[in-house]
Write an enzyme that holds these catalytic residues in place. Structure first.
Site, PDB file in Angstrom:
ATOM      1  N   ALA A 195      15.009 -19.877 -43.526  1.00 46.35           N
ATOM      2  CA  ALA A 195      15.268 -21.309 -43.693  1.00 46.35           C
ATOM      3  C   ALA A 195      14.508 -22.088 -42.635  1.00 46.35           C
ATOM      4  O   ALA A 195      14.071 -21.530 -41.626  1.00 46.35           O
ATOM      5  CB  ALA A 195      16.767 -21.577 -43.566  1.00 46.35           C
ATOM      6  N   ASP A 196      14.383 -23.377 -42.872  1.00 40.64           N
ATOM      7  CA  ASP A 196      13.832 -24.261 -41.858  1.00 40.64           C
ATOM      8  C   ASP A 196      14.383 -25.666 -42.086  1.00 40.64           C
ATOM      9  O   ASP A 196      14.802 -26.009 -43.191  1.00 40.64           O
ATOM     10  CB  ASP A 196      12.304 -24.291 -41.877  1.00 40.64           C
ATOM     11  CG  ASP A 196      11.767 -24.817 -40.563  1.00 40.64           C
ATOM     12  OD1 ASP A 196      11.796 -24.064 -39.567  1.00 40.64           O
ATOM     13  OD2 ASP A 196      11.367 -25.999 -40.503  1.00 40.64           O
ATOM     14  N   THR A 197      14.374 -26.456 -41.026  1.00 40.41           N
ATOM     15  CA  THR A 197      14.912 -27.808 -41.071  1.00 40.41           C
ATOM     16  C   THR A 197      14.036 -28.732 -40.241  1.00 40.41           C
ATOM     17  O   THR A 197      13.588 -28.362 -39.156  1.00 40.41           O
ATOM     18  CB  THR A 197      16.346 -27.837 -40.494  1.00 40.41           C
ATOM     19  OG1 THR A 197      17.138 -26.883 -41.184  1.00 40.41           O
ATOM     20  CG2 THR A 197      16.971 -29.203 -40.620  1.00 40.41           C
ATOM     21  N   SER A 249      15.284 -26.203 -45.919  1.00 43.19           N
ATOM     22  CA  SER A 249      14.926 -25.272 -46.985  1.00 43.19           C
ATOM     23  C   SER A 249      15.701 -23.976 -46.846  1.00 43.19           C
ATOM     24  O   SER A 249      16.184 -23.636 -45.764  1.00 43.19           O
ATOM     25  CB  SER A 249      13.434 -24.944 -46.931  1.00 43.19           C
ATOM     26  OG  SER A 249      13.130 -24.241 -45.726  1.00 43.19           O
ATOM     27  N   LYS A 306       8.112 -17.405 -42.368  1.00 43.96           N
ATOM     28  CA  LYS A 306       9.106 -16.577 -41.677  1.00 43.96           C
ATOM     29  C   LYS A 306       9.417 -15.328 -42.491  1.00 43.96           C
ATOM     30  O   LYS A 306       9.475 -14.216 -41.946  1.00 43.96           O
ATOM     31  CB  LYS A 306      10.391 -17.376 -41.428  1.00 43.96           C
ATOM     32  CG  LYS A 306      10.236 -18.492 -40.412  1.00 43.96           C
ATOM     33  CD  LYS A 306      11.493 -19.357 -40.341  1.00 43.96           C
ATOM     34  CE  LYS A 306      11.323 -20.523 -39.405  1.00 43.96           C
ATOM     35  NZ  LYS A 306      12.532 -21.369 -39.321  1.00 43.96           N
TER      36      LYS A 306
END
Length: 190
Positions: free
Chosen positions: A84-86, A121, A58
């Site tokens: 961020a990522d989840t 993250s 990203k």
């Protein structure tokens, strides 16, 4: 508590309402820019590796877009890009956003009485220096799931919260932007 944000500006590389809310709660002002990537082509076996790879992809996409549209100018102060990522891990399987209502329903039905782990993250990229700092966090949840989010889990949903028995970790990790990790990465990227 936020650091002195007059020394830098922030771009939140996410369209997530929860991430916007969390960053606002932290006391930051920011602009929004979303990455246009196909998250499904990025695969990793370990949840922490996957969320970090997605946050990096990203960031790379947004930096590339900024450079190609001449919006990437060196200013007197730093600009920090936060991506961020989840994901949710349930019974050893990584679950991202459901691809359909049917898949979301299957996720929800399968969670009954179970426990899920949320892995999220944060990556902060200093656009002036190129310095990147990131990390990941995790939280465990007993019950509490819905549509339109990683693994169909949306802790803050009013119909979900009454069914949450416990959160081991922080709720902001579950919502997609761990505050302490974000603050740490911002300070390290400056």
């Amino acid at each position: 508590m936020s650091t002195n944000s007059s020394a830098f500006t922030i771009i939140l590389g996410s369209s997530s309402m929860a991430r916007r809310q969390i960053l606002t709660e932290m006391g930051y002002e920011f602009t929004i820019m979303s990455a246009d990537i196909d998250e499904k082509v990025i695969r990793r076996e370990k949840p922490a590796d996957l969320v970090m790879a997605l946050a990096e992809a990203k960031a790379d996409a947004i930096v590339s877009r900024l450079k190609s549209t001449a919006q990437f100018e060196v200013e007197a102060h730093s600009t920090l890009l936060i991506t961020a990522d989840t994901v949710v891990v349930y019974e050893g399987i990584i679950r991202e956003k459901p691809s359909s209502k049917e898949e979301a329903r299957e996720f929800i039905k399968g969670y009954s009485g179970g426990q899920a782990e949320v892995v999220g993250s944060v990556l902060v990229t200093n656009l002036k220096t190129g310095k990147r700092k990131g990390g990941w966090d995790r939280a465990e949840i007993n019950e509490g799931f819905t549509l339109n989010v990683a693994g169909g889990l949306m802790l803050e949903h009013p119909m979900t919260l009454p069914f949450v028995e416990a959160v081991v970790g922080t709720t902001d990790t579950v919502m997609g932007l761990p505050k302490a990790l974000t603050e740490k990465c911002i300070l390290e990227a400056l």
